[in-house]
Design a protein around this motif. Structure first.
Motif, mmCIF file in Angstrom:
data_model
loop_
_atom_site.group_PDB
_atom_site.id
_atom_site.type_symbol
_atom_site.label_atom_id
_atom_site.label_comp_id
_atom_site.label_asym_id
_atom_site.label_seq_id
_atom_site.Cartn_x
_atom_site.Cartn_y
_atom_site.Cartn_z
ATOM 1 N N LEU A 119 0.812 -1.212 0.000
ATOM 2 C CA LEU A 119 0.000 0.000 0.000
ATOM 3 C C LEU A 119 0.848 1.266 0.000
ATOM 4 N N ASN A 120 1.937 1.243 0.750
ATOM 5 C CA ASN A 120 2.783 2.432 0.862
ATOM 6 C C ASN A 120 4.064 2.314 0.047
ATOM 7 N N GLU A 121 4.086 1.365 -0.895
ATOM 8 C CA GLU A 121 5.314 1.108 -1.643
ATOM 9 C C GLU A 121 5.786 2.334 -2.422
ATOM 10 N N THR A 122 4.876 2.986 -3.143
ATOM 11 C CA THR A 122 5.258 4.153 -3.937
ATOM 12 C C THR A 122 5.724 5.286 -3.032
ATOM 13 N N ARG A 123 4.971 5.516 -1.945
ATOM 14 C CA ARG A 123 5.358 6.558 -1.001
ATOM 15 C C ARG A 123 6.742 6.286 -0.417
ATOM 16 N N ASP A 124 6.977 5.035 -0.012
ATOM 17 C CA ASP A 124 8.256 4.686 0.621
ATOM 18 C C ASP A 124 9.428 4.845 -0.351
ATOM 19 N N LYS A 125 9.188 4.519 -1.617
ATOM 20 C CA LYS A 125 10.242 4.704 -2.620
ATOM 21 C C LYS A 125 10.582 6.185 -2.785
ATOM 22 N N LYS A 126 9.545 7.030 -2.742
ATOM 23 C CA LYS A 126 9.775 8.478 -2.860
ATOM 24 C C LYS A 126 10.526 9.010 -1.637
ATOM 25 N N ILE A 127 10.198 8.471 -0.461
ATOM 26 C CA ILE A 127 10.909 8.889 0.754
ATOM 27 C C ILE A 127 12.386 8.508 0.660
ATOM 28 N N GLU A 128 12.660 7.294 0.177
ATOM 29 C CA GLU A 128 14.053 6.864 0.020
ATOM 30 C C GLU A 128 14.773 7.738 -1.001
ATOM 31 N N LYS A 129 14.051 8.098 -2.061
ATOM 32 C CA LYS A 129 14.642 8.978 -3.081
ATOM 33 C C LYS A 129 15.003 10.321 -2.473
ATOM 34 N N TYR A 130 14.129 10.850 -1.624
ATOM 35 C CA TYR A 130 14.400 12.120 -0.944
ATOM 36 C C TYR A 130 15.675 12.004 -0.110
ATOM 37 N N LYS A 131 15.784 10.920 0.645
ATOM 38 C CA LYS A 131 16.948 10.735 1.512
ATOM 39 C C LYS A 131 18.237 10.606 0.698
ATOM 40 N N GLU A 132 18.156 9.912 -0.436
ATOM 41 C CA GLU A 132 19.336 9.770 -1.308
ATOM 42 C C GLU A 132 19.806 11.111 -1.827
ATOM 43 N N LEU A 133 18.840 12.009 -2.102
ATOM 44 C CA LEU A 133 19.159 13.293 -2.725
ATOM 45 C C LEU A 133 19.184 14.447 -1.721
ATOM 46 N N SER A 134 19.116 14.118 -0.427
ATOM 47 C CA SER A 134 18.933 15.154 0.594
ATOM 48 C C SER A 134 20.053 16.192 0.637
ATOM 49 N N SER A 135 21.226 15.840 0.157
ATOM 50 C CA SER A 135 22.338 16.799 0.173
ATOM 51 C C SER A 135 22.463 17.548 -1.150
ATOM 52 N N THR A 136 21.471 17.387 -2.024
ATOM 53 C CA THR A 136 21.512 18.047 -3.327
ATOM 54 C C THR A 136 20.432 19.121 -3.406
ATOM 55 N N GLU A 137 20.391 19.809 -4.516
ATOM 56 C CA GLU A 137 19.397 20.869 -4.719
ATOM 57 C C GLU A 137 18.042 20.322 -5.159
ATOM 58 N N ASN A 138 17.928 18.980 -5.227
ATOM 59 C CA ASN A 138 16.665 18.381 -5.662
ATOM 60 C C ASN A 138 15.688 18.110 -4.524
ATOM 61 N N THR A 139 16.050 18.508 -3.301
ATOM 62 C CA THR A 139 15.137 18.397 -2.167
ATOM 63 C C THR A 139 15.183 19.688 -1.361
ATOM 64 N N THR A 140 14.098 19.943 -0.632
ATOM 65 C CA THR A 140 14.083 21.078 0.288
ATOM 66 C C THR A 140 13.057 20.825 1.382
ATOM 67 N N SER A 141 13.363 21.306 2.587
ATOM 68 C CA SER A 141 12.413 21.222 3.702
ATOM 69 C C SER A 141 12.054 22.618 4.222
ATOM 70 N N ALA A 142 12.472 23.637 3.500
ATOM 71 C CA ALA A 142 12.180 25.025 3.897
ATOM 72 C C ALA A 142 10.856 25.462 3.280
ATOM 73 N N LEU A 143 9.871 25.734 4.129
ATOM 74 C CA LEU A 143 8.553 26.115 3.616
ATOM 75 C C LEU A 143 8.618 27.370 2.767
ATOM 76 N N SER A 144 9.530 28.271 3.100
ATOM 77 C CA SER A 144 9.650 29.518 2.326
ATOM 78 C C SER A 144 10.154 29.254 0.918
ATOM 79 N N ASP A 145 10.797 28.103 0.700
ATOM 80 C CA ASP A 145 11.238 27.712 -0.645
ATOM 81 C C ASP A 145 10.229 26.791 -1.326
ATOM 82 N N ILE A 146 9.576 25.939 -0.522
ATOM 83 C CA ILE A 146 8.679 24.931 -1.097
ATOM 84 C C ILE A 146 7.479 25.575 -1.790
ATOM 85 N N ILE A 147 6.837 26.537 -1.119
ATOM 86 C CA ILE A 147 5.592 27.081 -1.683
ATOM 87 C C ILE A 147 5.827 27.802 -3.013
#
Length: 382
Positions: free
Chosen positions: A275-303
């Motif tokens: 059920l959560n397979e697609t979501r979990d794959k996306k979470i892993e992808k985020y973690k893999e790319l967390s040190s790159t410009e392809n992820t962000t956790s700053a709300l001021s940048d996300i919106i």
């Protein structure tokens, strides 16, 4: 069920005020007999009316917004047919209600926009699936999610077509196919002068007719299809199947040996890990790319990124909230510690806009958030 078109209609509606109400509901039992679902909605509306009066909304506006809500409260037939949650959206010139297989927490929201964030699980498409319970001459069909299962009426899709295509009265003919013992997983075919191979071919014709009868329905949403049948029948069904989203594992057994809740429990034994397979794959992808410009956790940048169509997947902490405003012309986000006059839910804004722009949104418990320090994480498009 709410579809993408309905979701976008809600998310694009603006008026002063817009009322969003969510309540958990029960399908049957003592709570339904005691009209607790109805009383729950009435309680939410009573509280909303009080707030509207305190905010200076005039009586005529409150009465106009409240009429369809009160009509719903008094509709006894409506309350006999509930799922796991009810969502109600109302403004002066707008009213919609949705009975959904999502267990909402009781909540209401008053703003100049509707609060659609709780509807996100219905929009991801990852959490719903179909169950086909099939025997020779007996077909039942269900829509299911992690928390619910609902029978779907398919008599207009299958019985007549089965008789026409297979070329005999399949219910009578199916009596010739006997299991060696009740609930057994093996079978012995008994035909009238025909070989076992011919009888298997007839079973395949039967299943092909089911496959063709359900084809248009299944292809509307392309949900995974899980089959509940005896082991020996599943290879025959797979051979007849043309649907691209047939699940490769079977719920083995006789569907008539269990009730509706038993079918759901058996389905979840097999399907829950996926059920959560697609979501979990996306979470892993985020973690893999967390040190790159392809992820962000700053709300001021996300919106601003959401508005520019740059967000592939948005993770929002479930039951969290962030208040403030977004100034699109300046691409600037203002934050508030507590909601004040004119503030909106920034998480709601991001959720509805991401779906509008073709991205995926997941409501995630705090412990599963890729970056737990923020209430919203974004995986950006490359």
């Amino acid at each position: 069920m709410i579809n993408e078109q309905e979701f976008k209609k809600l998310s694009g509606h603006n008026a002063e005020p817009c009322i969003s109400i969510f309540i958990p509901t029960q399908r049957a039992g003592k709570e339904v007999l005691e009209e607790k679902n109805k009383k729950h909605l009435n309680s939410q509306w009573t509280e909303i009316k009080k707030k509207l009066k305190e905010e200076g909304t005039d009586e005529k506006t409150i009465e106009k917004i409240g009429k369809p809500i009160n009509d719903l409260i008094e509709n006894r037939d409506f309350w006999r047919h509930q799922s796991d949650g009810l969502a109600v959206f109302a403004s002066e010139d707008f009213f919609e209600s949705y009975t959904l297989p999502i267990k909402f927490e009781a909540y209401h929201y008053i703003s100049n926009e509707f609060y659609v964030k709780p509807l996100v699980p219905a929009m991801t498409g990852d959490g719903r699936f179909n169950v086909l319970a099939i025997q020779l001459g007996d077909v039942k069909f269900y829509e299911a999610s992690k928390y619910s299962i609902t029978p779907v009426e398919i008599e207009d899709l299958t019985p007549n077509r089965l008789q026409d295509r297979v070329g005999y009265d399949y219910k009578e003919r199916a009596l010739q196919f006997r299991t060696q013992d009740e609930g057994g997983e093996k079978t012995q075919f008994h035909g009238h002068g025909g070989s076992e191979r011919d009888e298997k071919e007839e079973a395949k014709q039967f299943f092909r007719a089911v496959d063709q009868g359900l084809k248009d329905y299944l292809n509307k949403e392309k949900l995974p299809l899980l089959v509940f049948c005896q082991d020996y029948l599943f290879p025959i069904y797979k051979d007849a199947n043309t649907y691209n989203h047939l699940f490769d594992k079977v719920i083995a057994g006789n569907p008539n040996d269990t009730d509706l809740m038993g079918i759901h429990a058996r389905a979840m034994d097999i399907f829950e890990p996926y059920l959560n397979e697609t979501r979990d794959k996306k979470i892993e992808k985020y973690k893999e790319l967390s040190s790159t410009e392809n992820t962000t956790s700053a709300l001021s940048d996300i919106i601003p990124a959401v508005y520019q169509g740059k967000v592939d997947t948005l993770f929002i902490e479930n039951r969290a909230e962030v208040w403030g405003n977004y100034h699109e012309d300046e691409m600037k986000v203002d934050f508030s510690d507590e909601p004040t006059d004119g503030d909106i839910s920034l998480l709601n804004l991001a959720a509805r806009k991401t779906i509008e722009m073709g991205g995926k949104v997941y409501l995630v418990e705090h412990e599963f958030m890729p970056q737990k320090k923020s209430k919203m994480n974004a995986l950006l498009r490359f």
